[in-house]
Design an enzyme around this catalytic site. Structure first.
Site, mmCIF file in Angstrom:
data_model
loop_
_atom_site.group_PDB
_atom_site.id
_atom_site.type_symbol
_atom_site.label_atom_id
_atom_site.label_comp_id
_atom_site.label_asym_id
_atom_site.label_seq_id
_atom_site.Cartn_x
_atom_site.Cartn_y
_atom_site.Cartn_z
ATOM 1 N N GLU A 182 40.452 47.090 54.759
ATOM 2 C CA GLU A 182 41.483 47.999 54.246
ATOM 3 C C GLU A 182 40.894 49.026 53.294
ATOM 4 O OE1 GLU A 182 44.622 45.761 52.380
ATOM 5 O OE2 GLU A 182 44.313 44.182 53.867
ATOM 6 N N CYS A 186 40.010 53.810 47.505
ATOM 7 C CA CYS A 186 39.619 52.437 47.170
ATOM 8 C C CYS A 186 39.043 51.793 48.424
ATOM 9 C CB CYS A 186 40.853 51.680 46.679
ATOM 10 S SG CYS A 186 40.573 49.926 46.413
ATOM 11 N N CYS A 208 36.029 37.357 51.247
ATOM 12 C CA CYS A 208 35.338 37.249 49.961
ATOM 13 C C CYS A 208 35.129 35.774 49.665
ATOM 14 C CB CYS A 208 36.218 37.881 48.874
ATOM 15 S SG CYS A 208 35.473 37.870 47.226
ATOM 16 N N CYS A 232 39.062 33.862 43.683
ATOM 17 C CA CYS A 232 40.047 34.118 42.622
ATOM 18 C C CYS A 232 41.435 33.722 43.134
ATOM 19 C CB CYS A 232 40.030 35.594 42.203
ATOM 20 S SG CYS A 232 38.440 36.128 41.548
ATOM 21 N N CYS A 292 44.210 36.365 44.354
ATOM 22 C CA CYS A 292 43.753 37.463 45.218
ATOM 23 C C CYS A 292 43.887 37.127 46.700
ATOM 24 C CB CYS A 292 42.313 37.805 44.865
ATOM 25 S SG CYS A 292 41.661 39.152 45.857
ATOM 26 N N CYS A 312 45.603 44.437 47.563
ATOM 27 C CA CYS A 312 44.592 44.478 48.617
ATOM 28 C C CYS A 312 44.434 43.146 49.328
ATOM 29 C CB CYS A 312 43.269 44.965 48.061
ATOM 30 S SG CYS A 312 42.561 43.855 46.877
HETATM 31 N N1 SAH Z 1 35.721 41.602 43.651
HETATM 32 C C1 SAH Z 1 35.886 42.707 42.765
HETATM 33 C C2 SAH Z 1 36.639 43.879 43.345
HETATM 34 C C3 SAH Z 1 37.824 43.628 44.219
HETATM 35 S S1 SAH Z 1 39.357 43.214 43.514
HETATM 36 C C4 SAH Z 1 36.515 42.247 41.482
HETATM 37 O O1 SAH Z 1 36.850 41.077 41.357
HETATM 38 O O2 SAH Z 1 36.612 43.032 40.552
HETATM 39 C C5 SAH Z 1 39.907 44.602 42.599
HETATM 40 C C6 SAH Z 1 40.746 44.208 41.394
HETATM 41 O O3 SAH Z 1 42.045 43.729 41.799
HETATM 42 C C7 SAH Z 1 40.135 43.092 40.565
HETATM 43 O O4 SAH Z 1 40.298 43.376 39.212
HETATM 44 C C8 SAH Z 1 40.979 41.904 40.969
HETATM 45 O O5 SAH Z 1 40.895 40.877 40.033
HETATM 46 C C9 SAH Z 1 42.335 42.532 41.112
HETATM 47 N N2 SAH Z 1 43.329 41.764 41.872
HETATM 48 C C10 SAH Z 1 43.141 40.974 42.933
HETATM 49 N N3 SAH Z 1 44.305 40.442 43.351
HETATM 50 C C11 SAH Z 1 45.254 40.917 42.541
HETATM 51 C C12 SAH Z 1 46.663 40.742 42.462
HETATM 52 N N4 SAH Z 1 47.309 39.945 43.297
HETATM 53 N N5 SAH Z 1 47.322 41.399 41.494
HETATM 54 C C13 SAH Z 1 46.676 42.202 40.625
HETATM 55 N N6 SAH Z 1 45.345 42.421 40.656
HETATM 56 C C14 SAH Z 1 44.647 41.779 41.586
#
Ligand code: SAH
Length: 347
Positions: free
Chosen positions: A93, A106, A113, A117, A120, A333
Site C-alpha cells: 500500500e 507514504c 512485517c 507491534c 498495527c 496502514c
Molecule cells: N515500522 C515503522 C514504520 C511503519 S508504521 C515504525 O514502526 O515506525 C508507521 C507508524 O504508524 C508507526 O509510528 C506505527 O507505530 C504507527 N501505527 C501502526 N499502527 C497504527 C495504528 N493502528 N494506529 C496508529 N498508529 C499506528
C-alpha cells in the site's frame, strides 16, 4: 539468464554494468536520467541511445512496473490510497497526501512485517519479504504518473520496518538523491522506525540528511515491551541514547510517534513520564489517536490525545495531534493489503 532489475541499481552499480558492456561512462548517466528523472517504462523510450544499444539493454536488464489494483480517493480530502500488485503477485500500500506545503507520499518497505507491534495491521499476518529498492521507488513513480504531478516529500511509514530492510532502503535513498537522476534532498525523506538501535547508529554513516522518526508509544519499558516486542531487545534508554547521538551528529531534531491508546498509554501520568524522558532533547512528539484495527480492541479518542498534548506542552515538550487524512478510505496502514490477501485466499 534472469535479467537485472535496473531500477534497483544505484548510479555506481549501473556504471559498473555499463562499463562491463564496453560502453562509455556517459551512457550510465543518460540511462540513469531516463529511468529516474524522465521515468520511462521501456528501453525503447530512451531515444538518445542507439537502437542496437537499447536492444542490448533490453536483453540484460528489465524495467519493472507495479499494477494499481485498487485506488481509493477520499471524499473528505485529497488523500488517495493505492493498493499495488508487485511483479511476484504480492501486494503493498501507498498513500498520496496533499498538504498546504506540498504532496507527501507514504511508502511501504516490506511485504508484511516481523516486528509484531500489537496495534498495527501490517504485522498481524507476519513477514513475507523485503521490497527491492526499485519497488520502493516505483510506488512513488506510479503514483506520480497516475496523478500527473511530482511529490515533494516521502515518509517511510507504510507497511514494514525500514531498518529491517536496511540495504535496500539505503539503495533507495541513494538512487533518489543521486544528482545524475532525481537529485532529491533527503531532508524531504522521513524514515520511521520502531527502534532497531544498531541500525539507527549506522544510518548517519551511510546517508546524510534523512529525517528520523521513532515510534515510541510508551514511556515505560514494561508497557512498551507488551505492545512493541522490539523493546525486549532494545530498551527505551538505549533507544533514546541512539536518538541523542543522531541529533548530535546530524543537527536535526527527531520526531517521536505516539499512538494514544485508551487505557494503555493515555494517562496524564504517562504524559508526565514521557516529558521527563524527553526533557532537553531537540525533538517533537507526534500524537495520533490509535486507528482501530479489526483484530484488536484498542481504541483511540481525539480528546484524550489533546489532553496528552496539553500536558506535554505544559512541561515544555513540543507536541501536535496529527491531523487524520483519508479517514474514509482505511488510512490505517496494512488494512487494504490484508483485505486483498484474505479475498484471494477465500477464492
Ligand atoms: N515500522 C515503522 C514504520 C511503519 S508504521 C515504525 O514502526 O515506525 C508507521 C507508524 O504508524 C508507526 O509510528 C506505527 O507505530 C504507527 N501505527 C501502526 N499502527 C497504527 C495504528 N493502528 N494506529 C496508529 N498508529 C499506528
Amino acid at each position: 539468464m534472469e535479467r537485472i532489475d535496473i531500477l534497483s541499481l544505484t548510479y555506481e552499480e549501473l556504471l559498473e554494468e555499463i562499463i562491463l558492456m564496453g560502453e562509455p561512462k556517459f551512457r550510465a548517466k543518460q540511462i540513469f536520467s531516463w529511468l529516474h528523472e524522465k521515468k520511462v517504462t521501456e528501453f525503447g523510450q530512451m531515444t538518445t541511445l542507439s537502437l542496437p544499444l537499447r536492444k542490448r539493454l533490453e536483453e540484460k536488464f528489465c524495467i519493472n512496473a507495479l499494477k494499481i489494483t485498487k485506488r481509493l480517493a477520499s471524499s473528505i480530502d485529497d488523500t488517495v490510497k493505492y493498493l499495488y500488485q508487485l511483479p511476484d503477485g504480492n501486494y503493498v500500500e501507498t498513500v498520496w497526501m496533499e498538504y498546504h506545503h506540498g504532496v507527501s507520499v507514504c511508502v511501504s518497505t516490506q511485504v508484511g512485517c516481523r516486528m509484531g507491534c500489537q496495534f498495527c495491521a501490517s504485522t498481524i499476518a507476519g513477514f513475507v519479504r523485503n521490497l527491492t529498492a526499485g519497488e520502493i521507488l516505483l510506488q512513488i513513480y506510479e503514483a506520480e504518473r497516475d496523478m500527473g504531478r511530482r511529490i515533494d516529500s516521502i515518509v517511510l511509514m507504510g507497511i514494514g520496518e525500514p531498518l529491517d530492510n536496511y540495504d535496500n532502503v539505503i539503495s533507495f535513498m541513494r538512487i533518489l538523491s543521486d544528482p545524475n537522476g532525481r537529485g532529491m534532498s533527503l531532508r524531504h525523506v522521513t524514515l520511521s522506525t520502531c527502534g532497531l538501535v544498531p541500525k539507527i547508529y549506522r544510518l548517519t554513516e551511510d546517508v546524510s540528511g534523512v529525517t528520523l522518526s521513532v515510534s515510541l508509544h510508551s514511556p515505560s519499558d514494561e508497557r512498551r515491551s507488551e505492545i512493541m516486542p522490539v523493546n525486549r531487545s532494545y530498551k527505551i534508554a538505549e533507544l533514546l541514547e541512539a536518538c541523542r547521538s543522531y541529533i548530535k551528529t546530524t543537527g536535526r531534531r527527531v520526531t517521536f510517534e505516539y499512538a494514544v491508546i485508551e487505557g494503555i498509554n493515555s494517562a496524564v501520568q504517562d504524559a508526565k513520564a514521557l516529558a521527563a524522558l524527553l526533557r532537553g532533547m531537540q525533538c517533537h512528539v507526534n500524537l495520533i489517536p490509535v486507528n482501530p484495527i479489526a483484530e484488536r480492541s484498542f481504541r483511540g479518542r481525539r480528546k484524550t490525545a489533546e489532553l496528552f498534548q496539553k500536558t506535554l506542552e505544559e512541561l515544555g515538550i513540543n507536541a501536535t495531534v496529527r491531523r487524520t487524512l483519508g479517514s474514509d478510505i482505511q488510512a490505517a496502514c496494512g488494512q487494504l493489503r490484508r483485505n486483498a490477501h484474505e479475498e484471494e485466499t477465500r477464492r
